[in-house]
Design a protein around this motif. Structure first.
Motif, PDB file in Angstrom:
ATOM      1  N   THR A   2       0.655  -1.746  -0.018  1.00 50.52           N
ATOM      2  CA  THR A   2       0.455  -0.277   0.204  1.00 50.52           C
ATOM      3  C   THR A   2       1.622   1.791   0.114  1.00 50.52           C
ATOM      4  OG1 THR A   2      -1.598  -1.287   1.231  1.00 50.52           O
ATOM      5  CG2 THR A   2      -1.886   0.987   0.992  1.00 50.52           C
ATOM      6  N   VAL A  49      -1.628   8.589  -8.140  1.00 48.79           N
ATOM      7  CA  VAL A  49      -2.399   8.470  -7.396  1.00 48.79           C
ATOM      8  C   VAL A  49      -2.304   7.974  -6.400  1.00 48.79           C
ATOM      9  CG1 VAL A  49      -4.627   8.995  -6.455  1.00 48.79           C
ATOM     10  CG2 VAL A  49      -4.429   9.825  -8.677  1.00 48.79           C
ATOM     11  N   ASP A  51      -2.405   5.238  -2.647  1.00 52.33           N
ATOM     12  CA  ASP A  51      -3.339   4.314  -2.255  1.00 52.33           C
ATOM     13  C   ASP A  51      -4.300   4.858  -1.528  1.00 52.33           C
ATOM     14  OD1 ASP A  51      -2.798   2.216  -4.475  1.00 52.33           O
ATOM     15  OD2 ASP A  51      -0.949   1.716  -2.952  1.00 52.33           O
ATOM     16  N   LEU A  52      -3.709   5.137  -0.544  1.00 57.70           N
ATOM     17  CA  LEU A  52      -4.075   6.021   0.799  1.00 57.70           C
ATOM     18  C   LEU A  52      -3.152   7.538   0.879  1.00 57.70           C
ATOM     19  CD1 LEU A  52      -6.330   5.879   2.952  1.00 57.70           C
ATOM     20  CD2 LEU A  52      -4.739   4.289   3.995  1.00 57.70           C
ATOM     21  N   CYS A  75      -8.308   8.732  -4.131  1.00 56.72           N
ATOM     22  CA  CYS A  75      -7.844   7.660  -3.462  1.00 56.72           C
ATOM     23  C   CYS A  75      -9.502   8.133  -2.001  1.00 56.72           C
ATOM     24  CB  CYS A  75      -6.790   7.984  -3.337  1.00 56.72           C
ATOM     25  SG  CYS A  75      -5.817   8.818  -2.270  1.00 56.72           S
ATOM     26  N   ASN A  94     -13.744  11.814   0.543  1.00 56.38           N
ATOM     27  CA  ASN A  94     -13.573  10.903  -0.020  1.00 56.38           C
ATOM     28  C   ASN A  94     -13.472   9.432   1.108  1.00 56.38           C
ATOM     29  OD1 ASN A  94     -12.874  12.467  -2.335  1.00 56.38           O
ATOM     30  ND2 ASN A  94     -11.710  10.452  -3.188  1.00 56.38           N
ATOM     31  N   TYR A 115     -10.052   0.442   5.706  1.00 54.35           N
ATOM     32  CA  TYR A 115      -9.129   0.696   4.585  1.00 54.35           C
ATOM     33  C   TYR A 115      -9.169  -0.562   3.515  1.00 54.35           C
ATOM     34  CZ  TYR A 115      -5.782   1.540   0.516  1.00 54.35           C
ATOM     35  OH  TYR A 115      -5.300   1.160  -0.624  1.00 54.35           O
ATOM     36  N   ASN A 119     -11.089  -1.899   0.286  1.00 56.10           N
ATOM     37  CA  ASN A 119     -10.266  -1.933  -0.708  1.00 56.10           C
ATOM     38  C   ASN A 119     -10.432  -3.166  -1.799  1.00 56.10           C
ATOM     39  OD1 ASN A 119      -8.315   0.030  -3.150  1.00 56.10           O
ATOM     40  ND2 ASN A 119      -6.862  -1.575  -2.120  1.00 56.10           N
ATOM     41  N   ASN A 224       2.113   1.929  -9.628  1.00 51.85           N
ATOM     42  CA  ASN A 224       0.742   1.935  -9.302  1.00 51.85           C
ATOM     43  C   ASN A 224      -0.292   1.262  -9.356  1.00 51.85           C
ATOM     44  OD1 ASN A 224      -0.620   2.881  -7.662  1.00 51.85           O
ATOM     45  ND2 ASN A 224      -1.344   4.523  -8.966  1.00 51.85           N
ATOM     46  N   GLU A 244      -7.386  -0.291 -13.330  1.00 47.52           N
ATOM     47  CA  GLU A 244      -9.061  -0.544 -13.081  1.00 47.52           C
ATOM     48  C   GLU A 244      -8.998  -1.990 -13.652  1.00 47.52           C
ATOM     49  OE1 GLU A 244      -8.367   2.422 -10.113  1.00 47.52           O
ATOM     50  OE2 GLU A 244      -8.119   2.251 -12.470  1.00 47.52           O
TER      51      GLU A 244
END
Length: 257
Positions: A2, A49, A51-52, A75, A94, A115, A119, A224, A244
């Motif tokens: 992560t 971006v 992850d968190l 995110c 978010n 999270y 996720n 990523n 994705e």
């Protein structure tokens, strides 16, 4: 692993949060610890971006909400603050949690577990949705278009769909690169071509590219969670498959033939 970004204007608090996160989960990677709205906007504008994000509400040059006003954050966010008056505003963004300072290890561990669970659930649902969407489009598509007339100087050149290696947008127009590395402007949008081309042979890699199965020479794991597709002929611009879209791309490449 992560990848986590921390935005915290107090250096000791940033160091403490970093140590606590890595104590709870040593597999996490802290990408950076930023101290202001300005540096956060600049970093998020020029980097993949995370992850968190752990986000302090009150920063040295304003509140964290000014970041959201200047840039889209795609995110999950865990807010951290010594005050709770911003909680309602935070949850409209978010946010998946809201930690009050001083942050306790038990509370932080609960937030991270929350999270990871969300996720995992989102990843499964996204994969299912994209797979179903892809198969629905394949089943419902019209007969694919096989022939194209493309302008070239004072002529119209007949091309077959099998001539296309890949198609991309350049200076606002769609350009088709053929397997012999010749280039032609196509008087169609990528969206139109995506609907017309045979989806067993062509894949919409991203907003800029449609690629053919035959042009793919190599696929590399990219940071990523993305994939880098190399083609023959090669493209001057990188062809990336988003995290994705990776499951759909793999299914298309392996199963549709």
């Amino acid at each position: 692993m992560t990848k986590i970004l921390i935005i915290e204007d107090e250096q000791p608090a940033g160091q403490y949060l970093t140590q606590l996160i890595q104590k709870i989960d040593p597999k996490t990677e802290i990408l950076n610890v930023l101290e202001s709205v300005e540096t956060a906007v600049e970093w998020l504008s020029n980097n993949p971006v995370p992850d968190l994000i752990f986000l302090d509400v009150q920063l040295g040059d304003g509140t964290c909400f000014q970041i959201f006003e200047q840039i889209s954050i795609g995110c999950p966010v865990i807010f951290t603050t010594a005050h709770d008056e911003y909680a309602m505003r935070a949850f409209k963004l978010n946010s998946i949690d809201y930690l009050l300072k001083p942050i306790r290890q038990e509370a932080l561990q609960f937030s991270l577990e929350k999270y990871y669970q969300l996720n995992e659930e989102n990843a499964i649902s996204k994969v299912k949705y994209l797979e179903e969407l892809m198969h629905t489009q394949i089943l419902n598509r019209r007969s694919p278009r096989r022939s194209f007339l493309v302008p070239y100087r004072d002529k119209l050149i007949p091309l077959k769909d099998s001539d296309f290696a890949w198609l991309t947008i350049k200076n606002g127009v769609v350009v088709a690169t053929l397997h012999d590395d010749k280039n032609f402007v196509v008087d169609k949008s990528l969206e139109e071509l995506e609907n017309q081309l045979d989806t067993t042979n062509f894949f919409r890699a991203n907003r800029q590219f449609i690629i053919s199965r035959e042009c793919i020479s190599e696929i590399e794991l990219y940071f990523n969670g993305r994939l880098l597709v190399r083609t023959a002929p090669s493209s001057a611009n990188q062809i990336l498959i988003s995290k994705e879209r990776v499951p759909v791309f793999k299914k298309w490449f392996e199963e549709l033939s």
